[in-house]
Design a protein around this motif. Sequence first.
Motif, PDB file in Angstrom:
ATOM      1  N   GLU A   5       0.819  -1.374  -0.146  1.00 17.34           N
ATOM      2  CA  GLU A   5       0.096   0.033   0.078  1.00 17.34           C
ATOM      3  C   GLU A   5       0.786   1.092   0.072  1.00 17.34           C
ATOM      4  O   GLU A   5       0.268   2.369  -0.424  1.00 17.34           O
ATOM      5  CB  GLU A   5      -0.941  -0.129   1.186  1.00 17.34           C
ATOM      6  N   GLN A   6       2.066   1.178   0.497  1.00 18.88           N
ATOM      7  CA  GLN A   6       2.943   2.354   0.568  1.00 18.88           C
ATOM      8  C   GLN A   6       3.211   2.725  -0.714  1.00 18.88           C
ATOM      9  O   GLN A   6       3.342   4.074  -0.977  1.00 18.88           O
ATOM     10  CB  GLN A   6       4.517   1.795   1.046  1.00 18.88           C
ATOM     11  N   TRP A   7       3.250   2.160  -1.895  1.00 19.41           N
ATOM     12  CA  TRP A   7       3.234   2.630  -3.259  1.00 19.41           C
ATOM     13  C   TRP A   7       2.462   3.742  -3.586  1.00 19.41           C
ATOM     14  O   TRP A   7       2.689   4.813  -4.527  1.00 19.41           O
ATOM     15  CB  TRP A   7       3.113   1.736  -4.492  1.00 19.41           C
ATOM     16  N   LYS A   8       1.194   3.954  -3.013  1.00 22.27           N
ATOM     17  CA  LYS A   8       0.270   4.769  -3.219  1.00 22.27           C
ATOM     18  C   LYS A   8       0.831   6.341  -2.877  1.00 22.27           C
ATOM     19  O   LYS A   8       0.179   7.458  -3.381  1.00 22.27           O
ATOM     20  CB  LYS A   8      -1.177   4.571  -2.645  1.00 22.27           C
ATOM     21  N   GLU A   9       1.826   6.149  -1.836  1.00 27.60           N
ATOM     22  CA  GLU A   9       2.296   7.583  -1.414  1.00 27.60           C
ATOM     23  C   GLU A   9       3.120   8.231  -2.538  1.00 27.60           C
ATOM     24  O   GLU A   9       3.269   9.376  -2.460  1.00 27.60           O
ATOM     25  CB  GLU A   9       3.319   7.354  -0.261  1.00 27.60           C
ATOM     26  N   MET A  10       3.508   7.373  -3.712  1.00 25.98           N
ATOM     27  CA  MET A  10       4.399   7.961  -4.586  1.00 25.98           C
ATOM     28  C   MET A  10       3.527   8.488  -5.861  1.00 25.98           C
ATOM     29  O   MET A  10       3.615   9.124  -6.546  1.00 25.98           O
ATOM     30  CB  MET A  10       5.118   7.012  -5.153  1.00 25.98           C
ATOM     31  N   GLY A  11       1.928   7.925  -5.728  1.00 25.62           N
ATOM     32  CA  GLY A  11       1.104   8.366  -6.859  1.00 25.62           C
ATOM     33  C   GLY A  11       0.927   7.258  -7.643  1.00 25.62           C
ATOM     34  O   GLY A  11       0.549   7.525  -8.953  1.00 25.62           O
ATOM     35  N   TRP A  12       1.164   5.993  -7.287  1.00 28.02           N
ATOM     36  CA  TRP A  12       0.694   4.994  -8.251  1.00 28.02           C
ATOM     37  C   TRP A  12      -0.958   4.447  -7.859  1.00 28.02           C
ATOM     38  O   TRP A  12      -1.463   4.907  -6.819  1.00 28.02           O
ATOM     39  CB  TRP A  12       1.527   3.683  -7.959  1.00 28.02           C
ATOM     40  N   GLN A  13      -1.611   3.805  -8.930  1.00 25.53           N
ATOM     41  CA  GLN A  13      -2.966   3.863  -8.694  1.00 25.53           C
ATOM     42  C   GLN A  13      -3.101   2.809  -7.730  1.00 25.53           C
ATOM     43  O   GLN A  13      -4.503   2.818  -6.992  1.00 25.53           O
ATOM     44  CB  GLN A  13      -3.467   3.244 -10.111  1.00 25.53           C
ATOM     45  N   GLY A  14      -2.542   1.546  -7.278  1.00 23.40           N
ATOM     46  CA  GLY A  14      -2.908   0.632  -6.430  1.00 23.40           C
ATOM     47  C   GLY A  14      -1.239   0.176  -5.555  1.00 23.40           C
ATOM     48  O   GLY A  14      -0.250   0.981  -5.560  1.00 23.40           O
ATOM     49  N   LYS A  15      -1.374  -0.699  -4.926  1.00 18.89           N
ATOM     50  CA  LYS A  15      -0.195  -1.276  -4.357  1.00 18.89           C
ATOM     51  C   LYS A  15       0.740  -1.950  -5.124  1.00 18.89           C
ATOM     52  O   LYS A  15       1.884  -2.467  -4.533  1.00 18.89           O
ATOM     53  CB  LYS A  15      -0.673  -2.242  -3.228  1.00 18.89           C
ATOM     54  N   ASP A  16       0.505  -2.278  -6.346  1.00 18.91           N
ATOM     55  CA  ASP A  16       1.606  -2.719  -7.259  1.00 18.91           C
ATOM     56  C   ASP A  16       1.774  -2.006  -8.401  1.00 18.91           C
ATOM     57  O   ASP A  16       0.944  -1.844  -9.400  1.00 18.91           O
ATOM     58  CB  ASP A  16       0.653  -4.274  -7.768  1.00 18.91           C
TER      59      ASP A  16
END
Length: 270
Positions: A115-126
Amino acid sequence: MIEATHSLLSGGSRRVLTGAIPAIQLLFCIVTAEAVAGSAAWLGRGLSCVCAQRRESDDARPSFDLTPAQEECLQKLQNRIDIPYDGSVPEHQEALRALWNAAFPEEELHGLISEQWKEMGWQGKDPSTDFRGGGFISLENLLFFARNFPKSFQDLLRKQEGDRSVWEYPFAVAGVNITFMLIQMLDLEAVKPRTMVGAMFLKFLAENESAFDLLYCITFKLMDHQWLTMRASYMDFNAVMKATRRQLEKELLAEDLTRLEDLPSYKLLT
């Protein structure tokens, strides 16, 4: 309409806003007639891009002869463009980890799917699901940006410059859109350039093998500058990308341009 949570970074602090967003999840999913012409962003989960479809006018385009050095550099760049992101490849995994470490050096990443990836502005966790529009080169572009212009990278990631809107563009997904837009604008999948802009770029590429990555960094900063100038918000992203492309084409065709560092927009990088 669905209810969706959208992570925003502003002034170094993270904000999470909840609001009604179309079920397609992002503005980047919208494929309009303008997108068919290659003038608008398109990226979205599960969509097949129609931007790269062949147009009837393609055969009428002029072509430009290349020097052997330019041909070699173009082929190398096309080889990069052809590589899809593959989460099972160790090199791709390490590049993704390196991107996280460059973005959040003091925060440990818990996994390549998190879920951390959403902090960078990705749509989901992958993040791998968002790379389909740009391939592995879009990850390389982001990593090049983070390593070579860390302050500009962090300023954009955390939205630290200017009077920001309440609904900001997601940083990482915007980055993939920029990679895709540049590939189309420069006609990099053709055997030889068919526009003056593409021909000019290959001149720079023959002199600097990192020219595409550098132009990416310039374009990202220019896009954000246009975003602020236009006082744009979430639903204006396509218009901002069109304005960015027009300005970039204008600068690349300016007289007495000898290197990418001479572009007026290069001065936006810090």
